[in-house]
Write an enzyme that holds these catalytic residues in place. Structure first.
Site, PDB file in Angstrom:
ATOM      1  CG  HIS A 147      -0.882  -8.498   0.180  1.00  0.00           C
ATOM      2  ND1 HIS A 147      -0.570  -6.987   0.139  1.00  0.00           N
ATOM      3  CD2 HIS A 147      -2.113  -8.235  -0.098  1.00  0.00           C
ATOM      4  CE1 HIS A 147      -1.618  -6.322   0.121  1.00  0.00           C
ATOM      5  NE2 HIS A 147      -2.682  -6.855  -0.152  1.00  0.00           N
ATOM      6  CE1 TYR A 187      -3.019  -2.889   0.549  1.00  0.00           C
ATOM      7  CE2 TYR A 187      -3.619  -2.235   2.435  1.00  0.00           C
ATOM      8  CZ  TYR A 187      -3.759  -3.021   1.569  1.00  0.00           C
ATOM      9  OH  TYR A 187      -4.644  -4.288   1.746  1.00  0.00           O
TER      10      TYR A 187
END
Length: 309
Positions: free
Chosen positions: A104, A48
């Protein structure tokens, strides 16, 4: 009941709603707002690229570390190994440890899932993460960890009304093996599916609540921890207020009518009557499932996940 906690398979309490930071603009302010309205579970990730801002908001909040639950995620981006990546994340966050560290995506489990998981186990053993888990793993991926020394405590996946049936094998496996499911993008029926928005508003208005509150309460009723987000403080407050919404059998039934079984067969819900509407609904159902597949392989084409309407 108000938002509270669920127990992970090692006994750790996990707040049962999370504020996600994916693609946030002005993340310091937004995370600060989320903390100020009562969120204590903050979800970020190496990918992110806002761990530094998230860490600043956490520090500025003055909230004791023991009252917070911080999640971040590992990716193999830039060729980083798990150990280097977690140290980098901790430095950016300004923390000595994270409460939950996730792989992730399956494609970041390099060179393979079992080997990568052993490195995650070392991160936990070294005290850099209190708990470890996975994200975007499906049944066949989770099964590769059955002989692991430490079981994943969480599997974070895309979860909303239109995906529940298709995810059933994964959800059932997680339930059987004590893996808590976190669900991101719970608001897709409001953002990207016009029929879903229309129906959710109808259900919500009949019970004097917001449509986003119905969707969050529905996720909780299905045993999934919603990972939601917004750039607007009033929406964050509405998300927190959803913790006070107990789904009656009637609301739950009506909410289920927004799901995939209702889409191709409008007679069940009265929402879709014309042949064209049924075709449109079927297309939307396919698109929703395609979104899930794309996110599983690391490609998610959602433009503004922080906005709900």
């Amino acid at each position: 009941m108000p938002w509270s906690t669920v127990e992970l398979n090692d006994g750790t309490p996990l707040p049962n709603i999370a504020y996600g930071t994916w693609r946030l603009e002005e993340p310091i302010q937004k995370v600060s707002d989320a903390l100020s309205v009562g969120f204590r579970h903050i979800d970020t990730a190496q990918a992110y690229r806002n761990e530094t801002e998230t860490g600043k908001a956490i520090k500025q909040s003055g909230i004791p570390r023991s009252e917070l639950f911080i999640t971040t995620k590992y990716t193999s981006r830039d060729g980083l190994d798990v150990e280097t990546a977690i140290w980098n994340s901790l430095e950016r966050l300004g923390l000595a440890y994270v409460d939950l560290y996730l792989i992730h995506n399956v494609r970041h489990a390099i060179p393979d899932i079992p080997t990568c998981w052993k490195r995650m186990e070392k991160v936990k053993a070294d005290g850099l993460a209190k708990n470890i888990g996975v994200s975007n793993f499906q049944l066949e991926h989770l099964q590769q960890l059955e002989s692991a020394q430490i079981k994943p405590v969480v599997n974070q996946i895309m979860f909303h009304l239109y995906l529940r049936e298709g995810l059933k094998p994964t959800l059932d496996y997680c339930a059987k093996n004590g893996i808590v499911v976190e669900g991101y993008s719970p608001m897709i029926p409001l953002i990207h599916v016009p029929i879903g928005k229309e129906a959710a508003i109808k259900v919500a208005s009949s019970h004097s609540v917001g449509p986003e509150q119905v969707l969050l309460a529905w996720s909780r009723a299905k045993g999934v921890i919603p990972v939601t987000s917004s750039s607007k403080k009033d929406r964050m407050e509405a998300y927190r207020a959803a913790g006070n919404l107990e789904l009656t059998a009637k609301i739950s039934r009506n909410s289920m009518q927004l799901g995939p079984k209702a889409l191709p067969h409008g007679r069940r819900s009265g929402m879709i009557t014309s042949p064209q509407r049924r075709v449109d609904a079927l297309i939307i159902n396919i698109q929703a499932r395609t979104l899930c597949v794309l996110c599983t392989i690391g490609i998610c084409p959602i433009d503004k996940p922080s906005e709900t309407a």
